[in-house]
Scaffold this motif. Structure first.
Motif, PDB file in Angstrom:
ATOM      1  N   UNK A  23      20.926  37.853  75.948  1.00  0.00           N
ATOM      2  CA  UNK A  23      21.495  39.156  75.597  1.00  0.00           C
ATOM      3  C   UNK A  23      21.472  39.351  74.079  1.00  0.00           C
ATOM      4  N   UNK A  24      21.180  40.575  73.655  1.00  0.00           N
ATOM      5  CA  UNK A  24      21.022  40.848  72.227  1.00  0.00           C
ATOM      6  C   UNK A  24      21.582  42.227  71.891  1.00  0.00           C
ATOM      7  N   UNK A  25      22.369  42.271  70.842  1.00  0.00           N
ATOM      8  CA  UNK A  25      22.877  43.532  70.289  1.00  0.00           C
ATOM      9  C   UNK A  25      21.894  43.963  69.213  1.00  0.00           C
ATOM     10  N   UNK A  26      21.478  45.230  69.249  1.00  0.00           N
ATOM     11  CA  UNK A  26      20.425  45.690  68.350  1.00  0.00           C
ATOM     12  C   UNK A  26      20.908  46.815  67.446  1.00  0.00           C
ATOM     13  N   UNK A  27      20.539  46.721  66.178  1.00  0.00           N
ATOM     14  CA  UNK A  27      20.797  47.775  65.194  1.00  0.00           C
ATOM     15  C   UNK A  27      19.497  48.006  64.430  1.00  0.00           C
ATOM     16  N   UNK A  28      19.461  49.048  63.601  1.00  0.00           N
ATOM     17  CA  UNK A  28      18.244  49.358  62.853  1.00  0.00           C
ATOM     18  C   UNK A  28      17.827  48.235  61.905  1.00  0.00           C
ATOM     19  N   UNK A  29      18.809  47.517  61.329  1.00  0.00           N
ATOM     20  CA  UNK A  29      18.485  46.534  60.298  1.00  0.00           C
ATOM     21  C   UNK A  29      18.847  45.088  60.661  1.00  0.00           C
ATOM     22  N   UNK A  30      19.317  44.851  61.901  1.00  0.00           N
ATOM     23  CA  UNK A  30      19.666  43.483  62.298  1.00  0.00           C
ATOM     24  C   UNK A  30      19.812  43.378  63.806  1.00  0.00           C
TER      25      UNK A  30
END
Length: 155
Positions: free
Chosen positions: A104-111
């Motif tokens: 599972x991965x939390x995604x943002x524009x820069x990380x």
């Protein structure tokens, strides 16, 4: 808010409520990512009052959710801060390797953010990732065929 004392029994949670439910909150329960996926389990509030969760199917609790008790009251769900890794670098490449391991991965524009895992941390560092360790609520991306977690590949 009125919280019940240690040792009190709150009854049975029979449904999940959204954040803006409007019911009287009689307790709070702090749950990490793994514990926010459940169907039937005995839990205790921060104050020690016990209650039983008995839902018709397994659910993944969203931020701000609450348990609806059979008596009309509610138990607020609070996301626990847990060990996570904040990942920066070639995000597309790093996300592919994380996804290839079904992590599972939390995604943002820069990380990206994943739960702390020394094996994955080592692999990502070898792939050139910049990694910072921290504590935060973990809110990974939901499945492609619906909201929340996916439970297998039967989509």
């Amino acid at each position: 808010m009125h919280f019940l004392a240690n040792g009190d029994e709150l009854g049975v949670a029979v449904a999940i409520l959204p954040a803006d439910h409007g019911r009287k909150v009689v307790g709070r329960v702090v749950l990490d990512y793994e514990a926010r996926c459940l169907r039937r389990k005995r839990l205790s509030t921060e104050g020690g009052a016990a209650f039983m969760v008995d839902l018709p199917q397994t659910v993944s609790l969203d931020p701000g959710a609450a348990f609806a008790l059979a008596d009309g009251n509610a138990i607020e769900v609070v996301e626990a801060h847990e060990p996570v890794l904040r990942i920066e670098g070639d995000l597309a490449r790093l996300a592919w390797h994380i996804g290839n391991r079904h992590c599972p991965c939390e995604m943002a524009d820069d990380h990206l953010i994943i739960r702390a895992d020394p094996v994955l941390e080592d692999m990502l560092r070898k792939l050139g990732a910049n990694i910072a360790k921290g504590y935060a609520p973990f809110r990974p991306e939901g499945g492609a065929y619906g909201h929340g977690r996916t439970f297998g590949h039967s989509h």
